[in-house]
Write a protein that holds these residues in place. Structure first.
Motif, PDB file in Angstrom:
ATOM      1  N   TYR B 164       0.827  -1.205   0.000  1.00  0.00           N
ATOM      2  CA  TYR B 164       0.000   0.000   0.000  1.00  0.00           C
ATOM      3  C   TYR B 164       0.863   1.257   0.000  1.00  0.00           C
ATOM      4  N   CYS B 165       1.939   1.247   0.793  1.00  0.00           N
ATOM      5  CA  CYS B 165       2.849   2.415   0.780  1.00  0.00           C
ATOM      6  C   CYS B 165       3.468   2.555  -0.603  1.00  0.00           C
ATOM      7  N   TYR B 166       3.750   1.427  -1.245  1.00  0.00           N
ATOM      8  CA  TYR B 166       4.339   1.463  -2.574  1.00  0.00           C
ATOM      9  C   TYR B 166       3.376   2.073  -3.591  1.00  0.00           C
ATOM     10  N   THR B 167       2.070   1.826  -3.416  1.00  0.00           N
ATOM     11  CA  THR B 167       1.110   2.413  -4.364  1.00  0.00           C
ATOM     12  C   THR B 167       1.156   3.926  -4.302  1.00  0.00           C
ATOM     13  N   LEU B 168       1.596   4.474  -3.159  1.00  0.00           N
ATOM     14  CA  LEU B 168       1.747   5.927  -3.069  1.00  0.00           C
ATOM     15  C   LEU B 168       2.809   6.415  -4.053  1.00  0.00           C
ATOM     16  N   THR B 169       3.852   5.590  -4.283  1.00  0.00           N
ATOM     17  CA  THR B 169       4.903   6.023  -5.199  1.00  0.00           C
ATOM     18  C   THR B 169       4.396   6.032  -6.630  1.00  0.00           C
ATOM     19  N   SER B 170       3.571   5.040  -6.993  1.00  0.00           N
ATOM     20  CA  SER B 170       3.146   4.977  -8.384  1.00  0.00           C
ATOM     21  C   SER B 170       2.009   5.934  -8.666  1.00  0.00           C
ATOM     22  N   GLU B 171       1.124   6.123  -7.679  1.00  0.00           N
ATOM     23  CA  GLU B 171      -0.030   6.988  -7.944  1.00  0.00           C
ATOM     24  C   GLU B 171       0.277   8.466  -7.792  1.00  0.00           C
ATOM     25  N   ASN B 172       1.041   8.802  -6.749  1.00  0.00           N
ATOM     26  CA  ASN B 172       1.265  10.220  -6.454  1.00  0.00           C
ATOM     27  C   ASN B 172       2.709  10.654  -6.681  1.00  0.00           C
ATOM     28  N   ASP B 173       3.543   9.740  -7.125  1.00  0.00           N
ATOM     29  CA  ASP B 173       4.948  10.049  -7.338  1.00  0.00           C
ATOM     30  C   ASP B 173       5.690  10.386  -6.051  1.00  0.00           C
ATOM     31  N   TYR B 174       5.233   9.840  -4.940  1.00  0.00           N
ATOM     32  CA  TYR B 174       5.948  10.080  -3.694  1.00  0.00           C
ATOM     33  C   TYR B 174       7.147   9.153  -3.632  1.00  0.00           C
ATOM     34  N   ALA B 175       8.033   9.410  -2.664  1.00  0.00           N
ATOM     35  CA  ALA B 175       9.188   8.546  -2.468  1.00  0.00           C
ATOM     36  C   ALA B 175       8.938   7.700  -1.228  1.00  0.00           C
ATOM     37  N   LEU B 176       9.415   6.478  -1.272  1.00  0.00           N
ATOM     38  CA  LEU B 176       9.286   5.599  -0.111  1.00  0.00           C
ATOM     39  C   LEU B 176      10.680   5.104   0.246  1.00  0.00           C
ATOM     40  N   VAL B 177      11.039   5.213   1.511  1.00  0.00           N
ATOM     41  CA  VAL B 177      12.357   4.762   1.963  1.00  0.00           C
ATOM     42  C   VAL B 177      12.133   3.869   3.172  1.00  0.00           C
ATOM     43  N   ALA B 178      12.796   2.724   3.205  1.00  0.00           N
ATOM     44  CA  ALA B 178      12.600   1.834   4.344  1.00  0.00           C
ATOM     45  C   ALA B 178      13.907   1.133   4.672  1.00  0.00           C
ATOM     46  N   LEU B 179      14.050   0.803   5.952  1.00  0.00           N
ATOM     47  CA  LEU B 179      15.245   0.101   6.414  1.00  0.00           C
ATOM     48  C   LEU B 179      14.846  -1.307   6.822  1.00  0.00           C
ATOM     49  N   ASN B 180      15.641  -2.291   6.433  1.00  0.00           N
ATOM     50  CA  ASN B 180      15.368  -3.672   6.812  1.00  0.00           C
ATOM     51  C   ASN B 180      16.653  -4.334   7.311  1.00  0.00           C
ATOM     52  N   HIS B 181      16.528  -5.166   8.304  1.00  0.00           N
ATOM     53  CA  HIS B 181      17.698  -5.870   8.822  1.00  0.00           C
ATOM     54  C   HIS B 181      17.784  -7.220   8.140  1.00  0.00           C
ATOM     55  N   ARG B 182      18.733  -7.310   7.235  1.00  0.00           N
ATOM     56  CA  ARG B 182      18.832  -8.453   6.339  1.00  0.00           C
ATOM     57  C   ARG B 182      19.089  -9.766   7.076  1.00  0.00           C
ATOM     58  N   ASP B 183      19.927  -9.738   8.112  1.00  0.00           N
ATOM     59  CA  ASP B 183      20.345 -10.999   8.707  1.00  0.00           C
ATOM     60  C   ASP B 183      19.251 -11.681   9.516  1.00  0.00           C
ATOM     61  N   ILE B 184      18.198 -10.968   9.835  1.00  0.00           N
ATOM     62  CA  ILE B 184      17.084 -11.614  10.538  1.00  0.00           C
ATOM     63  C   ILE B 184      16.415 -12.627   9.609  1.00  0.00           C
ATOM     64  N   TYR B 185      16.492 -12.341   8.302  1.00  0.00           N
ATOM     65  CA  TYR B 185      15.756 -13.160   7.345  1.00  0.00           C
ATOM     66  C   TYR B 185      16.688 -14.008   6.504  1.00  0.00           C
ATOM     67  N   SER B 186      17.841 -14.378   7.070  1.00  0.00           N
ATOM     68  CA  SER B 186      18.820 -15.059   6.228  1.00  0.00           C
ATOM     69  C   SER B 186      18.536 -16.544   6.095  1.00  0.00           C
ATOM     70  N   ASP B 187      17.745 -17.132   7.007  1.00  0.00           N
ATOM     71  CA  ASP B 187      17.540 -18.579   6.872  1.00  0.00           C
ATOM     72  C   ASP B 187      16.321 -18.874   6.018  1.00  0.00           C
ATOM     73  N   GLY B 188      16.304 -20.090   5.513  1.00  0.00           N
ATOM     74  CA  GLY B 188      15.371 -20.572   4.487  1.00  0.00           C
ATOM     75  C   GLY B 188      13.975 -19.997   4.462  1.00  0.00           C
ATOM     76  N   GLU B 189      13.192 -20.297   5.497  1.00  0.00           N
ATOM     77  CA  GLU B 189      11.775 -19.927   5.438  1.00  0.00           C
ATOM     78  C   GLU B 189      11.574 -18.435   5.462  1.00  0.00           C
ATOM     79  N   ARG B 190      12.359 -17.754   6.287  1.00  0.00           N
ATOM     80  CA  ARG B 190      12.138 -16.323   6.483  1.00  0.00           C
ATOM     81  C   ARG B 190      12.684 -15.499   5.337  1.00  0.00           C
ATOM     82  N   SER B 191      13.532 -16.100   4.511  1.00  0.00           N
ATOM     83  CA  SER B 191      14.183 -15.290   3.481  1.00  0.00           C
ATOM     84  C   SER B 191      13.192 -14.813   2.430  1.00  0.00           C
ATOM     85  N   THR B 192      12.027 -15.483   2.323  1.00  0.00           N
ATOM     86  CA  THR B 192      11.035 -15.056   1.324  1.00  0.00           C
ATOM     87  C   THR B 192      10.565 -13.638   1.593  1.00  0.00           C
ATOM     88  N   PHE B 193      10.442 -13.294   2.870  1.00  0.00           N
ATOM     89  CA  PHE B 193       9.991 -11.952   3.238  1.00  0.00           C
ATOM     90  C   PHE B 193      10.951 -10.909   2.696  1.00  0.00           C
TER      91      PHE B 193
END
Lengths: 370, 261
Positions: B164-193
């Motif tokens: 939904y936040c991403y739709t703001l970028t396509s519809e209104n040309d806004y910018a979206l910036v987000a931070l994610n901690h990669r190593d939390i999702y490094s193992d098999g099942e969680r990496s899909t996220f």
């Protein structure tokens, strides 16, 4: 071949047969699946407008891109979106898939009468309803008669995220069996799902097109753009597997290149040559894994021990300590006592130490003169 | 526009040194994903973009969703970088949505309204913006892992929210910036996220420690993958930038590997 894929989709379904279905599969190692999807969409749309395809209309189920981007895509590619004869409809599952927006208005799924091309869909988790909406809108597009329309789903991955594998598989099967659907194509990101889910979607498709990196990363992991080699940034391999009606499977491979104007396909370059599939698997190492002609001939000449040479001569077991010629001239058995019974391949072994009586006081090494 | 030299991070993000080429806010319509790990925090990239969004164009506004830290933290950090968040807030250019205490309703309750309500809040803030500040809006999320926690660990809900936040970028040309901690999702099942979000991102900023270990003068390395997307056709080309960085008291220095003696 991308061309033959487009042709199959254009030709559509025979009477009484399932509609041809294409799954475009990509991964983060080569994330150009959408480029292929747009290419096919543009090709098929131009053929629909020109009246050269079996389908007379196209339904785009937009889950990962906004509907306006599809309209822009078709316009910039020179396809007439606003022609008087309606041939395209976009089901907007992108803008508000779960009905979060404008909750104050509490609007359900609506077809905006002022906009003939667009309908919004706000309950993307309900796949059964999605199927009936697609059918109704498609029928509205081409009419009730024998006319057919095709369906483009821009993200099967999004559908799989919102609902179960079984629901998506049954959606695809139901669409394929619908008498008014000419063909179906969709995009799937293979690294987002379990192998089982990807396999299920592949089984329900008659064609699977994989977008693969030009060079696989050495460690085999699906890292972003492989090892970010220069070539992986704009090029890749396009592997297509088609299931024919007679059961035969045809596999083709092409190279693709992405450019601002779109994607282009070309036969695999001659540098890679015949060993295209194998070359991708052989790791790039410092030493030569291939055999030269001389090496191949020499290898075929090596006499393997314990192997019947089949040349009529008595079997000579090569024990590795002397050349084959020497062992032929040997008359007496050597210590350790191997005897070969020629013709029958029997080994009779005489132990030297069997002749001696065992005497526990004696050290058997006493007679050594060192 | 403020006259300042562009550093390597700015160039990698798409700011051009040639003023004629430069769009008012080059991140318009794009989703910047910053991935970091325990060894090397990528928060400095968020601070950099936050400061840039105020200095680049007079009519830009920032909506900051804070799941990880209170406002005092950002106030202190940005003050060191020469930016006064309080005055930006007073002039209606900075909106701080404190999500620290957010706890979404547990599954089984009538609806998963938690994140939907947050999105509604964002929509309300946007609708109340003055027209001149509405042109170049940036939504910053710090950070996605805490967002997922607030959603009771439901990665599907978190991805829906990001969509939904991403739709703001396509519809209104806004910018979206987000931070994610990669190593939390490094193992098999969680990496899909993590992969789902990487597919969404237009610009991926990966912050890693140096492969050779800790160093006094170099705090880590950055790889920026900038997808030049013709949104209609898909990715047309991908630019990759690699450089190192050093976080100092009042700014962060970016330099090519090996250029520091």
């Amino acid at each position: 071949m991308a061309e033959s894929v487009c042709r199959s989709l254009r030709d559509g379904a025979l009477e009484g047969e399932l509609a041809p279905t294409l799954t475009i599969k990509d991964s983060l190692a080569s994330p150009f699946g959408f480029n292929v999807f747009s290419h096919i969409l543009v090709q098929l749309s131009s053929q629909i407008v020109a009246g050269k395809s079996q389908s007379q209309g196209i339904m785009i189920v937009a889950l990962s891109r906004s509907p306006s981007s599809y309209i822009d895509l078709l316009k910039t590619s020179g396809v007439d979106v606003e022609s008087s004869k309606k041939w395209i409809h976009i089901l907007d599952c992108y803008t508000d898939p779960l009905g979060w927006k404008d909750k104050r208005r509490k609007s359900g799924d609506i077809t905006d009468p002022s906009n003939q091309i667009l309908s919004s869909y706000k309950t993307v988790k309900d796949v059964n309803k999605l199927f009936s909406v697609i059918c109704d809108l498609g029928r509205g597009l081409v009419g009730e008669s024998k006319s057919r329309f095709c369906v483009a789903i821009d993200s099967l991955s999004e559908l799989l995220r919102h609902s179960s594998v079984q629901s998506v598989a049954s959606l695809l099967s139901n669409l394929r069996s619908h008498e008014q659907i000419s063909c179906i194509f969709g995009l799937l990101h293979s690294d987002l799902h379990e192998e089982r889910a990807v396999a299920v979607v592949e089984y329900t498709s008659s064609m699977v097109a994989s977008v693969d990196p030009f060079h696989h990363s050495v460690d085999g992991q699906g890292s972003y753009l492989g090892n970010s080699s220069r070539q992986n940034l704009t090029k890749g391999k396009f592997n297509v597997r088609c299931k024919r009606r007679n059961g035969r499977v045809r596999v083709t491979c092409e190279e693709f290149r992405v450019e601002p104007s779109g994607i282009s396909f070309a036969p695999v370059s001659s540098v890679d040559g015949a060993a295209v599939a194998v070359a991708g698997l052989i790791p790039k190492v410092q030493f030569n894994l291939q055999l030269s002609e001389k090496e191949r001939v020499d290898r075929s000449r090596v006499v393997l021990p314990f192997e019947h040479q089949g040349n009529g001569k008595p079997i000579q077991i090569y024990d590795g300590r002397r050349s084959l010629e020497d062992s032929k001239n040997e008359a007496t058995p050597i210590s350790g006592g191997k005897k070969e019974d020629s013709g029958r391949g029997e080994i009779i072994y005489y132990r030297d130490s069997d002749d001696e009586m065992l005497d526990s006081d004696e050290d058997p090494d006493d007679d050594l003169d060192i | 526009m403020e006259q300042q030299g562009l550093d390597l991070m700015d160039q990698a993000l798409g700011f051009h040194s040639n003023k004629a080429q430069q769009q008012p806010w080059p991140l318009s319509g794009r989703f910047v994903l910053v991935e970091d790990c325990v060894d090397t925090s990528g928060a400095f990239v968020l601070h950099h973009i936050l400061k840039r969004s105020f200095t680049s164009h007079p009519s830009s506004a920032v909506i900051f969703l804070a799941f990880a830290n209170p406002i005092n933290h950002y106030d202190r950090v940005l003050r060191k970088l020469g930016c006064n968040l309080a005055s930006q807030r007073d002039t209606g250019r900075f909106f701080f949505l404190d999500m620290l205490m957010l706890q979404c309703p547990v599954e089984g309750e009538p609806n998963h309204d938690g994140l939907a309500a947050v999105f509604e809040k964002i929509e309300r803030v946007i609708s109340e913006l003055s027209p001149e500040n509405k042109k170049f809006v940036t939504v910053i999320i710090d950070d996605i892992s805490c967002l997922e926690l607030a959603a009771n660990g439901s990665s599907n809900d978190a991805i829906d929210f990001l969509h939904y936040c991403y739709t703001l970028t396509s519809e209104n040309d806004y910018a979206l910036v987000a931070l994610n901690h990669r190593d939390i999702y490094s193992d098999g099942e969680r990496s899909t996220f993590k992969l789902e979000i990487e597919y969404l991102a237009d610009i991926l900023v990966k912050v890693d420690p140096l492969a050779t270990g800790l160093a006094k003068d170099v705090h880590g390395q950055v790889m920026v993958l900038n997808k030049e997307t013709q949104k209609q056709h898909g990715i047309s080309s991908i630019k990759v930038h690699n450089f190192h960085f050093k976080i100092k008291e009042n700014n962060t220095e970016y330099f090519y590997a090996g250029s520091r003696t």
